[in-house]
Scaffold this active site. Structure first.
Site, PDB file in Angstrom:
ATOM      1  N   HIS A  63     -11.392   5.416  -5.829  1.00 42.18           N
ATOM      2  CA  HIS A  63     -12.152   5.676  -4.592  1.00 42.18           C
ATOM      3  C   HIS A  63     -12.862   7.020  -4.637  1.00 42.18           C
ATOM      4  O   HIS A  63     -12.359   8.001  -5.203  1.00 42.18           O
ATOM      5  CB  HIS A  63     -11.278   5.547  -3.344  1.00 42.18           C
ATOM      6  CG  HIS A  63     -10.196   6.585  -3.209  1.00 42.18           C
ATOM      7  ND1 HIS A  63     -10.388   7.787  -2.581  1.00 42.18           N
ATOM      8  CD2 HIS A  63      -8.895   6.571  -3.595  1.00 42.18           C
ATOM      9  CE1 HIS A  63      -9.261   8.478  -2.573  1.00 42.18           C
ATOM     10  NE2 HIS A  63      -8.336   7.772  -3.192  1.00 42.18           N
ATOM     11  N   ASP A  87     -14.145   8.731  -1.814  1.00 44.41           N
ATOM     12  CA  ASP A  87     -13.956   9.650  -0.688  1.00 44.41           C
ATOM     13  C   ASP A  87     -12.694  10.487  -0.852  1.00 44.41           C
ATOM     14  O   ASP A  87     -11.766  10.140  -1.591  1.00 44.41           O
ATOM     15  CB  ASP A  87     -13.938   8.903   0.644  1.00 44.41           C
ATOM     16  CG  ASP A  87     -12.773   7.932   0.771  1.00 44.41           C
ATOM     17  OD1 ASP A  87     -12.398   7.314  -0.247  1.00 44.41           O
ATOM     18  OD2 ASP A  87     -12.251   7.784   1.892  1.00 44.41           O
ATOM     19  N   ASP A 116      -7.117  13.050  -6.551  1.00 43.04           N
ATOM     20  CA  ASP A 116      -7.140  11.976  -5.556  1.00 43.04           C
ATOM     21  C   ASP A 116      -8.561  11.799  -5.025  1.00 43.04           C
ATOM     22  O   ASP A 116      -8.887  12.273  -3.970  1.00 43.04           O
ATOM     23  CB  ASP A 116      -6.164  12.286  -4.420  1.00 43.04           C
ATOM     24  CG  ASP A 116      -6.063  11.165  -3.395  1.00 43.04           C
ATOM     25  OD1 ASP A 116      -6.410  10.017  -3.744  1.00 43.04           O
ATOM     26  OD2 ASP A 116      -5.646  11.438  -2.260  1.00 43.04           O
ATOM     27  N   GLU A 131     -11.458   4.691   1.251  1.00 43.77           N
ATOM     28  CA  GLU A 131     -10.020   4.440   1.060  1.00 43.77           C
ATOM     29  C   GLU A 131      -9.173   5.295   1.977  1.00 43.77           C
ATOM     30  O   GLU A 131      -8.135   4.845   2.491  1.00 43.77           O
ATOM     31  CB  GLU A 131      -9.650   4.695  -0.409  1.00 43.77           C
ATOM     32  CG  GLU A 131      -8.222   4.292  -0.781  1.00 43.77           C
ATOM     33  CD  GLU A 131      -7.175   5.366  -0.544  1.00 43.77           C
ATOM     34  OE1 GLU A 131      -5.970   5.050  -0.608  1.00 43.77           O
ATOM     35  OE2 GLU A 131      -7.564   6.534  -0.294  1.00 43.77           O
ATOM     36  N   GLU A 132      -9.587   6.544   2.187  1.00 43.55           N
ATOM     37  CA  GLU A 132      -8.788   7.464   2.999  1.00 43.55           C
ATOM     38  C   GLU A 132      -8.773   7.073   4.478  1.00 43.55           C
ATOM     39  O   GLU A 132      -7.972   7.613   5.251  1.00 43.55           O
ATOM     40  CB  GLU A 132      -9.310   8.900   2.847  1.00 43.55           C
ATOM     41  CG  GLU A 132      -9.261   9.451   1.432  1.00 43.55           C
ATOM     42  CD  GLU A 132      -7.836   9.686   0.924  1.00 43.55           C
ATOM     43  OE1 GLU A 132      -6.885   9.432   1.685  1.00 43.55           O
ATOM     44  OE2 GLU A 132      -7.687  10.120  -0.233  1.00 43.55           O
ATOM     45  N   ASP A 155      -5.096   0.250  -9.900  1.00 44.87           N
ATOM     46  CA  ASP A 155      -5.632   1.232  -8.957  1.00 44.87           C
ATOM     47  C   ASP A 155      -4.878   2.549  -9.145  1.00 44.87           C
ATOM     48  O   ASP A 155      -3.959   2.650  -9.961  1.00 44.87           O
ATOM     49  CB  ASP A 155      -5.469   0.708  -7.523  1.00 44.87           C
ATOM     50  CG  ASP A 155      -6.325   1.458  -6.503  1.00 44.87           C
ATOM     51  OD1 ASP A 155      -7.102   2.352  -6.901  1.00 44.87           O
ATOM     52  OD2 ASP A 155      -6.218   1.149  -5.303  1.00 44.87           O
ATOM     53  N   HIS A 184      -3.391  15.940  -1.064  1.00 48.95           N
ATOM     54  CA  HIS A 184      -3.854  16.124   0.320  1.00 48.95           C
ATOM     55  C   HIS A 184      -3.495  17.524   0.842  1.00 48.95           C
ATOM     56  O   HIS A 184      -3.501  17.752   2.050  1.00 48.95           O
ATOM     57  CB  HIS A 184      -3.257  15.069   1.257  1.00 48.95           C
ATOM     58  CG  HIS A 184      -3.850  13.714   1.083  1.00 48.95           C
ATOM     59  ND1 HIS A 184      -3.772  12.744   2.053  1.00 48.95           N
ATOM     60  CD2 HIS A 184      -4.537  13.152   0.069  1.00 48.95           C
ATOM     61  CE1 HIS A 184      -4.377  11.635   1.626  1.00 48.95           C
ATOM     62  NE2 HIS A 184      -4.840  11.877   0.416  1.00 48.95           N
TER      63      HIS A 184
END
Length: 515
Positions: free
Chosen positions: A140, A142, A173, A207-208, A234, A480
């Site tokens: 992903h 984003d 990520d 995705e987020e 994934d 994150h």
């Protein structure tokens, strides 16, 4: 007639009992020791068909170029703030970047590119043998928000190099996978690669924020074309090094499932009033007690009811002696291991449904008793439970009619994908890891976070969650969090991993077990 027990008879009886007990202990000890030396479920396959005709090598020029491309990708702030707020300008800029730095991918007659949901990307790479079932790689674009004022050592969208690491939001990520997959394909196409097996690449842009406009629409498009996938890979778990006590070598954990989740709202309504004449219990107090009960009375320890037991059994032969004895004999020591795992937040998440109070709102003025209080609690659901079972446990734990419990959203844990010796996807990923990281042991695991792959269950029964980023002590706070980073060497390894995975997936059949 009375039976007379003499002292000699009693001593003889207890002697026999002791001998039986001692013999039982010796037998048990022999079984434990025997299994410790011989137990190994992580078996190797025999001779593989040679489909890796292009050696996984990067020239100094390629290393410099791929690093430049990756840095630019990190510098584009493709932030998803909320479901209604994304940095659209950055997503458009990222689209232009991909087209510029991967010219072979976008010009090859083998590759069909489609934009889905305005900003997501679907690539179809045509294989020479249409009879072979295709697979799919996911990542992903984003990222979550980042603020330099939180204590970053470098601006979060600078891609600055510090001591051999690239710092920036998205480095682990998940732009390392986005760029790594396409960079690998670019280099393979440059060297004349034609895949035998068709495969797809899906790059989601949201995705987020649950993937409704990206992954979901890609899945619907593939479903409309009747596509079925042999396996899906994934993001998810990583290569863990020095994180597990007693494990002598690094381990690559392949996520064979991911936890479900649900969010509930707890609320209390009471008559308002002046703070000079407070009631015995306020709305805040009632709600705080209910929340405290949820935190104190944790969900049950379910170690062994999901794939988490297999994680340790597959690694048993790589532990030091004392740990190896435990991991090889979980039929006896599973309670001991589960009690150790639940003692730390990082590992507690593997053995139970976790409870996280994430929002608490009440009050409008210092001297006014609040008429309403609410709290939101997020539960990450263990593989062996369902949303409904968790909701029932919440109700019984709160056990207060004054507290209203409302289901906000949620979904059950994902099905457990196969990790057997004859499972194509798992074994291909395992071989690809060992090709690039020969020092690493591969084991199945449970992904405690959620990924775009959860939307793909209708396309494939075998969905795996893994990216070969190194995960060392202290790195959990970077996901994150502050100072997200990846080493330059690790990013090069990621490119080579996907380079090898694409070629390894061209085998028609898996080899049999090595004798």
């Amino acid at each position: 007639m009375k039976t007379k027990f003499t002292k000699k008879t009693v001593l003889k009886f207890f002697g026999i009992l002791f001998a039986i007990l001692l013999l039982s202990v010796l037998i048990l000890f022999s079984v434990v020791i025997g299994r410790t030396f011989t137990f190994k479920v992580n078996r190797e396959l025999g001779q593989w068909e040679n489909t890796s005709t292009i050696y996984p090598y990067l020239s100094p020029e390629q290393k410099e170029k791929l690093l430049d491309n990756f840095k630019v990708a990190v510098q584009i702030p493709t932030v998803s703030f909320s479901e209604s707020d994304q940095n659209i300008t950055a997503l458009q800029e990222f689209d232009l970047l991909l087209r510029r730095v991967f010219p072979k991918v976008f010009s090859s007659s083998l590759v069909r590119h489609e934009v889905v949901g305005n900003y997501s990307h679907l690539f179809t790479v045509a294989g020479a043998d249409a009879g072979l079932e295709p697979y799919m790689l996911l990542a992903h674009i984003d990222v979550v928000p980042a603020n330099e004022a939180d204590g970053w050592d470098a601006p979060p969208f600078s891609a600055q190099e510090i001591d051999g690491f690239i710092y920036g939001r998205g480095t682990i990520d998940n732009k390392q996978s986005v760029m790594g997959i396409l960079q690998a394909l670019e280099y393979l196409l440059e060297r004349g690669y034609t895949p035998r097996r068709t495969f797809y690449i899906g790059l989601g842009h949201d995705e987020e924020i649950n993937g409704e406009e990206g992954a979901v629409k890609i899945v619907n498009l593939l479903k409309s074309r009747g596509v079925k996938l042999l396996y899906v890979l994934d993001e998810g778990l990583t290569i863990m090094d020095g994180v597990v006590d007693g494990l002598n070598e690094p381990a690559a954990l392949i996520g064979v499932s991911e936890k479900g989740q649900t969010t509930v709202k707890l609320s209390v309504s009471t008559p308002p009033g002046h703070s000079s004449m407070p009631p015995r219990e306020s709305s805040i107090g009632i709600l705080a007690s209910a929340v405290a009960r949820l935190e104190k009375n944790r969900m049950p320890n379910l170690f062994g009811h999901g794939p988490e037991r297999a994680t340790f059994e597959h690694l048993a032969h790589k532990f030091g002696w004392s740990y190896r004895m435990i991991m090889s004999n979980l039929w006896l020591f599973s309670s001991l291991l589960s009690s150790v795992l639940e003692g730390q937040p990082d590992t507690n998440a593997f053995v139970r449904t976790t409870t996280a109070v994430t929002m608490f709102n009440s009050g409008v003025k210092i001297n006014v008793m609040p008429a309403y209080a609410e709290a939101f609690v997020n539960f990450r659901i263990h593989s062996s439970q369902t949303v409904q079972e968790v909701l029932n446990l919440i109700e019984s734990t709160v056990s207060d009619k004054r507290v209203k419990v409302e289901f906000i959203n949620g979904f059950d844990p994902l099905p457990i994908s196969s990790y057997e010796d004859d499972t194509f996807g798992y074994q291909i990923i395992k071989k690809s890891v060992q090709d690039i990281f020969p020092q690493v042991t591969v084991t199945p695991g449970i992904c405690v976070a959620n990924t775009d792959s959860r939307h793909y269950t209708q396309l494939s029964p075998d969905i795996y969650r893994f990216a070969p980023s190194w995960y060392k002590p202290g790195d959990s706070a970077r996901f994150h969090g502050v100072n997200e980073r990846i080493s330059i060497q690790n990013y090069e390894e990621i490119v080579l991993f996907y380079f090898q995975l694409m070629q390894n997936s061209d085998v028609r059949n898996l080899p049999t077990l090595r004798s």
